[in-house]
Design a protein around this motif. Structure first.
Motif, mmCIF file in Angstrom:
data_model
loop_
_atom_site.group_PDB
_atom_site.id
_atom_site.type_symbol
_atom_site.label_atom_id
_atom_site.label_comp_id
_atom_site.label_asym_id
_atom_site.label_seq_id
_atom_site.Cartn_x
_atom_site.Cartn_y
_atom_site.Cartn_z
ATOM 1 N N SER A 26 -25.665 10.536 -29.761
ATOM 2 C CA SER A 26 -26.631 11.326 -30.278
ATOM 3 C C SER A 26 -25.966 12.856 -30.388
ATOM 4 O O SER A 26 -27.854 12.791 -31.091
ATOM 5 C CB SER A 26 -28.207 10.770 -28.863
ATOM 6 N N ARG A 29 -23.865 12.993 -34.113
ATOM 7 C CA ARG A 29 -24.590 12.462 -35.426
ATOM 8 C C ARG A 29 -25.606 13.312 -35.776
ATOM 9 O O ARG A 29 -26.698 13.548 -34.928
ATOM 10 C CB ARG A 29 -25.177 11.250 -34.989
ATOM 11 N N ARG A 30 -25.794 12.830 -37.146
ATOM 12 C CA ARG A 30 -27.019 13.760 -38.137
ATOM 13 C C ARG A 30 -27.999 12.857 -38.060
ATOM 14 O O ARG A 30 -28.040 12.006 -38.219
ATOM 15 C CB ARG A 30 -26.112 14.051 -39.453
ATOM 16 N N ARG A 31 -29.153 14.293 -37.805
ATOM 17 C CA ARG A 31 -30.393 13.235 -37.739
ATOM 18 C C ARG A 31 -31.239 13.607 -39.377
ATOM 19 O O ARG A 31 -30.849 13.783 -39.958
ATOM 20 C CB ARG A 31 -30.867 14.914 -36.833
ATOM 21 N N LYS A 32 -31.829 12.193 -39.278
ATOM 22 C CA LYS A 32 -32.769 12.887 -39.916
ATOM 23 C C LYS A 32 -34.106 13.631 -40.610
ATOM 24 O O LYS A 32 -34.557 14.608 -39.195
ATOM 25 C CB LYS A 32 -33.755 11.288 -40.743
ATOM 26 N N PHE A 33 -34.199 14.371 -41.840
ATOM 27 C CA PHE A 33 -34.783 15.761 -41.899
ATOM 28 C C PHE A 33 -36.422 14.923 -41.522
ATOM 29 O O PHE A 33 -37.110 14.277 -42.197
ATOM 30 C CB PHE A 33 -34.558 16.288 -43.058
ATOM 31 N N GLN A 34 -37.057 16.101 -40.816
ATOM 32 C CA GLN A 34 -38.036 16.413 -40.084
ATOM 33 C C GLN A 34 -38.909 17.425 -40.575
ATOM 34 O O GLN A 34 -38.518 18.754 -40.047
ATOM 35 C CB GLN A 34 -38.810 15.374 -39.335
ATOM 36 N N ASP A 38 -37.775 20.639 -38.521
ATOM 37 C CA ASP A 38 -36.988 21.103 -39.370
ATOM 38 C C ASP A 38 -37.357 22.622 -39.603
ATOM 39 O O ASP A 38 -37.042 23.623 -40.382
ATOM 40 C CB ASP A 38 -35.841 20.468 -40.413
#
Length: 72
Positions: A26, A29-34, A38
């Motif tokens: 966790s 890993r690369r997080r999804k753009f929010q 961000d």
């Protein structure tokens, strides 16, 4: 190594290793753009259009919550 262990010890080690791997995964890993997280902005309006409206939340024990939108 496992020959001297009871069945509970390898199971406990497996659970701990799985939890450690999930925690590391966790973090890595690369997080999804929010947009809100961000860009440090909770609104979706462009930065140039600075509005002077505000939203006020009121919540007190025993009363229904209120949301006030002040448009200026």
């Amino acid at each position: 190594m496992f020959a001297a262990m009871d069945w509970q010890q390898p199971v406990a080690l497996l659970i701990v290793a799985t939890a450690a791997a999930l925690l590391v995964w966790s973090r890595v890993r690369r997080r999804k753009f929010q947009f809100g997280r961000d860009t440090h902005c909770g609104c979706s309006s462009p930065a140039g259009a600075a509005s002077k409206s505000s939203i006020v939340f009121h919540a007190r024990k025993g009363e229904p919550p209120r949301v006030l939108v002040k448009m200026k």
